[in-house]
Scaffold this active site. Structure first.
Site, PDB file in Angstrom:
ATOM      1  N   HIS A   1       4.630   0.103   0.129  1.00 47.23           N
ATOM      2  CA  HIS A   1       5.555  -0.759   1.036  1.00 47.23           C
ATOM      3  C   HIS A   1       4.708  -1.771   1.667  1.00 47.23           C
ATOM      4  O   HIS A   1       3.345  -1.685   1.320  1.00 47.23           O
ATOM      5  CB  HIS A   1       5.920   0.251   1.984  1.00 47.23           C
ATOM      6  CG  HIS A   1       5.028   1.179   2.559  1.00 47.23           C
ATOM      7  ND1 HIS A   1       4.543   2.202   2.038  1.00 47.23           N
ATOM      8  CD2 HIS A   1       4.403   1.186   4.059  1.00 47.23           C
ATOM      9  CE1 HIS A   1       3.616   3.033   2.900  1.00 47.23           C
ATOM     10  NE2 HIS A   1       3.685   2.256   3.996  1.00 47.23           N
TER      11      HIS A   1
ATOM     12  N   HIS B   1       0.842  -1.140  -0.126  1.00 52.97           N
ATOM     13  CA  HIS B   1       0.174   0.039   0.041  1.00 52.97           C
ATOM     14  C   HIS B   1       0.836   1.046  -0.010  1.00 52.97           C
ATOM     15  O   HIS B   1       1.856   1.322   0.489  1.00 52.97           O
ATOM     16  CB  HIS B   1      -0.932   0.078   1.179  1.00 52.97           C
ATOM     17  CG  HIS B   1      -0.132   0.206   2.401  1.00 52.97           C
ATOM     18  ND1 HIS B   1       0.667  -1.024   3.208  1.00 52.97           N
ATOM     19  CD2 HIS B   1      -0.011   1.124   3.264  1.00 52.97           C
ATOM     20  CE1 HIS B   1       1.134  -0.581   4.160  1.00 52.97           C
ATOM     21  NE2 HIS B   1       0.781   0.725   4.237  1.00 52.97           N
TER      22      HIS B   1
ATOM     23  N   ASP C   1       0.861   5.219   1.695  1.00 53.04           N
ATOM     24  CA  ASP C   1       0.100   6.018   2.775  1.00 53.04           C
ATOM     25  C   ASP C   1      -0.773   7.042   2.251  1.00 53.04           C
ATOM     26  O   ASP C   1      -0.476   7.735   1.278  1.00 53.04           O
ATOM     27  CB  ASP C   1       1.185   6.599   3.751  1.00 53.04           C
ATOM     28  CG  ASP C   1       1.982   5.481   4.499  1.00 53.04           C
ATOM     29  OD1 ASP C   1       1.318   4.498   4.671  1.00 53.04           O
ATOM     30  OD2 ASP C   1       3.012   5.848   5.080  1.00 53.04           O
TER      31      ASP C   1
ATOM     32  N   ARG D   1       6.574  -8.243  17.001  1.00 56.34           N
ATOM     33  CA  ARG D   1       6.857  -6.963  16.223  1.00 56.34           C
ATOM     34  C   ARG D   1       6.082  -5.663  16.448  1.00 56.34           C
ATOM     35  O   ARG D   1       4.848  -5.997  16.270  1.00 56.34           O
ATOM     36  CB  ARG D   1       7.191  -7.024  14.957  1.00 56.34           C
ATOM     37  CG  ARG D   1       7.996  -5.750  14.227  1.00 56.34           C
ATOM     38  CD  ARG D   1       8.346  -6.066  12.767  1.00 56.34           C
ATOM     39  NE  ARG D   1       8.584  -4.990  12.169  1.00 56.34           N
ATOM     40  CZ  ARG D   1       7.839  -4.071  11.652  1.00 56.34           C
ATOM     41  NH1 ARG D   1       6.580  -4.297  11.107  1.00 56.34           N
ATOM     42  NH2 ARG D   1       8.531  -2.882  10.848  1.00 56.34           N
TER      43      ARG D   1
END
Length: 348
Positions: free
Chosen positions: A286, A230, A232, A296
């Protein structure tokens, strides 16, 4: 003044798309979360840099914010990579550590407790799955918590008698990141030769949102993904990641892993900057992968103009490629079309 938390009320999600998987009790990856590996979507393609690797010759820039030629460094990085590591940014490492610790505290809560802070179907803040989920054929190995303004409303539900520390840490981080984002935005505008007077909003009026991302340890990480590819939505994204997981797509390189650098933050930008720069600063595609051992955590800070302000290609653009629109109008288009949003407003 409106915020991003109210921008999605006219484009609500279905409740099934808001509620994350109960990772606490999941021992295997369910079929709903298994992604097929294809030529265009290789889950295991993780490119790492090395001294003798041809791909490493144009590695992701590392920029010192105090460098005398910082405008040129940032401008070049934005135009060529769309992402860079930022050092000497002024955010104390102790504060970053506290933010991650509080995020882990939140995501370590029992699932039934986290669901008490579930965001509404037409809202943006609180606990829930990523907004991209309705556009995907599979679900994500991810849960998030979005803060826009004060986190006290949702934090007091999660910790009725012990939410002050969480709120204090997040609000301090937001305040310091707000100052950093304004500094970066002014440097980017300087490179684009855009004065603040050419905007119909002041940089100091910019809004912000803070997204805490959780990627639980996964029993079969090669079968699923944390966040699907996607770009941002907003102006600037400043990311803290202490563990490997972020990947960017670069033509000729494939999926490139953005390994953390001690003391550095990762900066990229979103579709609103793409519009403002008339395509000179294109948001980079990304995604995030998961691993089998570690839980994480990443922390993404987003900066954007006031919701009712107008965003348009800068005045010196001889051939504007995007239509002018308000931030709210753009977010509504994004909520309906996701990655096709820029195509919708592109001037034919």
């Amino acid at each position: 003044m409106g915020t991003v938390s109210g921008a999605y009320k006219d484009v609500p999600m279905r409740l099934k798309h808001v509620i994350p998987l109960d990772f606490e009790s999941t021992k295997v990856v369910p079929e709903s979360h298994i992604w097929p590996e294809t030529e265009n979507f290789p889950l295991s393609d993780r490119v790492l840099p090395s001294d003798d690797d041809e791909k490493s010759k144009s590695w992701i820039p590392v920029i010192d914010l105090m460098a005398p030629n910082v405008v040129e460094l940032i401008g070049h990085a934005c135009e060529t990579w769309g992402i860079f590591h930022l050092t000497n940014h002024g955010i104390p490492s102790s504060l970053i550590h506290d933010v991650e610790s509080q995020a882990r505290r939140l995501f370590s809560l029992p699932t039934e407790q986290k669901l008490k802070a579930l965001r509404s179907a037409g809202g943006a803040t609180g606990y829930g799955a990523a907004r991209m989920v309705p556009f995907l054929t599979k679900y994500l190995w991810h849960e998030g918590f979005l803060i826009a303004g004060s986190p006290v409303e949702h934090a007091s539900v999660l910790w009725p008698h012990d939410h002050k520390t969480f709120c204090d840490v997040m609000e301090t981080y937001q305040k310091m990141m707000d100052s950093l984002a304004h500094q970066l935005l002014l440097l980017m505008l300087k490179w684009l030769e855009v004065s603040e007077d050419e905007l119909n909003w002041k940089v100091s009026m910019s809004q912000d949102a803070l997204l805490l991302n959780s990627f639980p340890a996964c029993p079969d990480p090669k079968s699923t993904i944390g966040l699907a590819p996607h770009t941002d939505s907003l102006l600037i994204t400043i990311l803290h990641q202490s563990q490997e997981g972020l990947q960017i797509f670069r033509n000729g390189f494939g999926w490139v892993t953005v390994s953390p650098i001690e003391g550095a933050l990762v900066v990229n930008f979103g579709n609103l900057m793409d519009i403002l720069s008339n395509g000179k600063f294109s948001g980079i595609l990304h995604r995030a992968f998961v691993n089998q051992i570690r839980h994480r955590i990443s922390v993404a800070y987003f900066c954007y103009p006031p919701i009712d302000s107008q965003v348009a290609p800068f005045a010196k653009s001889k051939c504007p490629i995007y239509s002018s629109l308000t931030v709210k109008e753009y977010l509504e288009i994004r909520a309906k079309h996701m990655e096709d949003a820029l195509s919708v407003i592109r001037i034919k």
